[in-house]
Design a protein around this motif. Structure first.
Motif, PDB file in Angstrom:
ATOM      1  N   ILE A 174      36.086  29.820  24.131  1.00 47.14           N
ATOM      2  CA  ILE A 174      37.186  29.947  25.257  1.00 47.14           C
ATOM      3  C   ILE A 174      38.450  31.047  24.470  1.00 47.14           C
ATOM      4  N   TYR A 175      38.662  32.114  25.425  1.00 48.86           N
ATOM      5  CA  TYR A 175      39.582  32.990  24.936  1.00 48.86           C
ATOM      6  C   TYR A 175      40.741  32.900  26.055  1.00 48.86           C
ATOM      7  N   VAL A 176      41.994  33.315  25.415  1.00 45.38           N
ATOM      8  CA  VAL A 176      43.146  33.495  26.466  1.00 45.38           C
ATOM      9  C   VAL A 176      43.578  34.988  26.312  1.00 45.38           C
ATOM     10  N   CYS A 177      43.727  35.666  27.121  1.00 49.30           N
ATOM     11  CA  CYS A 177      44.354  37.394  27.275  1.00 49.30           C
ATOM     12  C   CYS A 177      45.816  37.150  26.789  1.00 49.30           C
ATOM     13  N   SER A 178      46.261  37.853  25.849  1.00 51.84           N
ATOM     14  CA  SER A 178      47.589  37.598  25.261  1.00 51.84           C
ATOM     15  C   SER A 178      48.038  39.144  24.665  1.00 51.84           C
ATOM     16  N   SER A 179      49.506  39.427  24.801  1.00 53.46           N
ATOM     17  CA  SER A 179      49.859  40.396  24.430  1.00 53.46           C
ATOM     18  C   SER A 179      49.870  40.652  22.879  1.00 53.46           C
ATOM     19  N   ALA A 180      49.428  42.025  22.235  1.00 51.14           N
ATOM     20  CA  ALA A 180      49.171  42.023  21.058  1.00 51.14           C
ATOM     21  C   ALA A 180      49.562  43.617  20.661  1.00 51.14           C
ATOM     22  N   ASN A 181      50.469  43.683  19.567  1.00 47.57           N
ATOM     23  CA  ASN A 181      50.818  45.098  19.309  1.00 47.57           C
ATOM     24  C   ASN A 181      51.141  46.169  20.469  1.00 47.57           C
ATOM     25  N   GLY A 182      51.942  45.939  21.552  1.00 50.35           N
ATOM     26  CA  GLY A 182      51.907  46.731  22.319  1.00 50.35           C
ATOM     27  C   GLY A 182      50.762  46.901  23.583  1.00 50.35           C
ATOM     28  N   GLY A 183      49.906  46.052  23.170  1.00 47.57           N
ATOM     29  CA  GLY A 183      48.805  46.195  24.322  1.00 47.57           C
ATOM     30  C   GLY A 183      48.343  44.692  24.747  1.00 47.57           C
ATOM     31  N   PHE A 184      47.152  44.562  24.974  1.00 47.42           N
ATOM     32  CA  PHE A 184      46.603  43.265  25.314  1.00 47.42           C
ATOM     33  C   PHE A 184      45.092  42.980  24.544  1.00 47.42           C
ATOM     34  N   LYS A 185      45.017  41.599  24.295  1.00 47.91           N
ATOM     35  CA  LYS A 185      43.729  41.390  23.407  1.00 47.91           C
ATOM     36  C   LYS A 185      43.541  39.896  23.667  1.00 47.91           C
ATOM     37  N   TRP A 186      42.215  39.469  23.740  1.00 47.59           N
ATOM     38  CA  TRP A 186      41.732  38.185  23.646  1.00 47.59           C
ATOM     39  C   TRP A 186      41.900  37.521  22.390  1.00 47.59           C
ATOM     40  N   LYS A 187      42.520  36.245  22.444  1.00 44.83           N
ATOM     41  CA  LYS A 187      42.953  35.553  21.439  1.00 44.83           C
ATOM     42  C   LYS A 187      41.905  34.190  21.579  1.00 44.83           C
ATOM     43  N   LEU A 188      41.240  33.777  20.567  1.00 47.48           N
ATOM     44  CA  LEU A 188      40.327  32.562  20.354  1.00 47.48           C
ATOM     45  C   LEU A 188      41.217  31.452  20.690  1.00 47.48           C
ATOM     46  N   ASP A 189      40.967  30.669  21.535  1.00 40.94           N
ATOM     47  CA  ASP A 189      41.790  29.433  21.885  1.00 40.94           C
ATOM     48  C   ASP A 189      40.952  28.321  21.303  1.00 40.94           C
ATOM     49  N   SER A 190      39.744  28.127  21.366  1.00 37.68           N
ATOM     50  CA  SER A 190      38.975  27.008  20.997  1.00 37.68           C
ATOM     51  C   SER A 190      37.519  27.159  21.406  1.00 37.68           C
ATOM     52  N   PRO A 191      36.665  26.510  20.691  1.00 30.90           N
ATOM     53  CA  PRO A 191      35.020  26.542  21.007  1.00 30.90           C
ATOM     54  C   PRO A 191      35.024  25.102  21.714  1.00 30.90           C
ATOM     55  N   ASP A 192      33.998  25.051  22.601  1.00 29.44           N
ATOM     56  CA  ASP A 192      33.565  23.884  23.498  1.00 29.44           C
ATOM     57  C   ASP A 192      31.994  24.004  23.348  1.00 29.44           C
ATOM     58  N   ALA A 193      31.448  22.995  22.524  1.00 32.04           N
ATOM     59  CA  ALA A 193      29.983  23.076  22.386  1.00 32.04           C
ATOM     60  C   ALA A 193      29.623  21.869  22.042  1.00 32.04           C
ATOM     61  N   GLU A 194      28.111  21.561  22.248  1.00 30.34           N
ATOM     62  CA  GLU A 194      27.507  20.474  21.947  1.00 30.34           C
ATOM     63  C   GLU A 194      26.735  20.654  20.573  1.00 30.34           C
ATOM     64  N   LEU A 195      26.356  19.747  19.853  1.00 28.76           N
ATOM     65  CA  LEU A 195      25.479  19.775  18.629  1.00 28.76           C
ATOM     66  C   LEU A 195      24.428  19.145  18.953  1.00 28.76           C
ATOM     67  N   LEU A 196      23.303  19.942  18.664  1.00 30.53           N
ATOM     68  CA  LEU A 196      21.691  19.460  19.011  1.00 30.53           C
ATOM     69  C   LEU A 196      21.133  19.263  17.671  1.00 30.53           C
ATOM     70  N   ASP A 197      20.129  18.449  17.688  1.00 28.33           N
ATOM     71  CA  ASP A 197      19.359  18.113  16.579  1.00 28.33           C
ATOM     72  C   ASP A 197      18.215  19.016  16.890  1.00 28.33           C
ATOM     73  N   PRO A 198      17.037  19.074  15.949  1.00 27.55           N
ATOM     74  CA  PRO A 198      15.873  20.184  16.330  1.00 27.55           C
ATOM     75  C   PRO A 198      15.103  19.864  17.700  1.00 27.55           C
ATOM     76  N   SER A 199      15.155  18.425  18.009  1.00 29.11           N
ATOM     77  CA  SER A 199      14.195  18.260  19.165  1.00 29.11           C
ATOM     78  C   SER A 199      15.179  18.661  20.578  1.00 29.11           C
ATOM     79  N   GLY A 200      16.619  19.050  20.384  1.00 33.33           N
ATOM     80  CA  GLY A 200      17.378  19.335  21.596  1.00 33.33           C
ATOM     81  C   GLY A 200      18.234  18.226  22.037  1.00 33.33           C
ATOM     82  N   LYS A 201      18.113  17.045  21.332  1.00 36.41           N
ATOM     83  CA  LYS A 201      19.131  15.888  21.722  1.00 36.41           C
ATOM     84  C   LYS A 201      20.426  16.026  21.220  1.00 36.41           C
ATOM     85  N   ILE A 202      21.234  15.781  21.990  1.00 33.18           N
ATOM     86  CA  ILE A 202      22.916  15.786  21.663  1.00 33.18           C
ATOM     87  C   ILE A 202      23.354  14.910  20.600  1.00 33.18           C
ATOM     88  N   ILE A 203      23.810  15.404  19.320  1.00 30.85           N
ATOM     89  CA  ILE A 203      24.000  14.490  18.305  1.00 30.85           C
ATOM     90  C   ILE A 203      25.606  14.506  17.984  1.00 30.85           C
TER      91      ILE A 203
END
Length: 158
Positions: free
Chosen positions: A37-66
Motif C-alpha cells: 500500500i502506497y500513498v502519493c506524497s510531496s518529496a523534494n519539490g515533486g511527488f513520489k509514492w511512499k510505502l504505507d504498509s504491506p497487507d498480505a497473507e502468509l501461506l504454507d507450501p500447500s497454500g493454507k493460510i498460516i
C-alpha cells in the motif's frame, strides 16, 4: 507453525549481502501474497509514492493460510506468534516491477510465541508490488492511495 529444513529451501541464493549470519538456521518459510500500500506524497519539490504498509497473507507450501504480514513490518501467525523486523540490507529485485529483496533483523523485544527465537527475516523471490511513478506526479495525486499486488518468499531464521 511449519518447520522447514534447510535442505528443503530453494537453491536460488539471493546474494551474500542478504544472507543471515553464518550459523543461522531457517525455522519457517512462507509465501506472502497480498498488496503493498502506497500513498502519493510531496518529496523534494515533486511527488513520489511512499510505502504505507504491506497487507498480505502468509501461506504454507500447500497454500493454507498460516498468518499475516502488515505494518511494522510485522509477521503474525494464526496462533498469535509474531515478530517485527527492522531493515539491515536491501537488494533490487531481478524484475524492475518487483519490490526489493530484503534482510531484516528481529526488533528487540518483539518476537513472541513460535517466533520467539527468530533473529532474521529474509524476503526474496518477489513479484510485483511497485507502484507506477506515472500515477503520482502532481498536487492532484497527493494523498492518493494505491494497493499493488505482490508475492514474496519469507524465510525466518534463528
Amino acid at each position: 507453525m511449519v518447520a522447514v529444513s534447510i535442505a528443503a529451501l530453494p537453491t536460488q541464493p539471493p546474494g551474500d549481502s542478504l544472507n543471515p549470519p553464518a550459523g543461522s538456521r531457517a525455522v519457517l518459510q512462507a509465501k506472502g501474497e497480498g498488496v503493498q500500500i502506497y500513498v502519493c506524497s510531496s518529496a523534494n519539490g515533486g511527488f513520489k509514492w511512499k510505502l504505507d504498509s504491506p497487507d498480505a497473507e502468509l501461506l504454507d507450501p500447500s497454500g493454507k493460510i498460516i498468518g499475516s504480514h502488515f505494518a511494522g513490518p510485522t509477521w503474525r501467525l494464526l496462533d498469535g506468534s509474531q515478530v517485527v523486523g527492522e531493515l539491515i540490507a536491501s537488494k533490487p529485485a531481478p524484475e524492475s516491477t518487483s519490490v526489493a529483496w530484503l534482510l531484516l533483523r528481529s526488533k528487540v523485544g518483539t518476537a513472541a510465541g513460535r517466533f520467539a527465537s527468530v533473529k532474521f527475516i529474509q524476503r526474496t523471490e518477489t513479484h510485483g508490488g511497485v507502484a507506477a511513478s506515472s500515477d503520482c506526479q502532481n498536487l492532484q495525486d497527493s494523498g492518493k492511495t494505491v494497493r499493488i499486488p505482490y508475492s514474496a518468499t519469507y524465510t525466518f531464521y534463528q
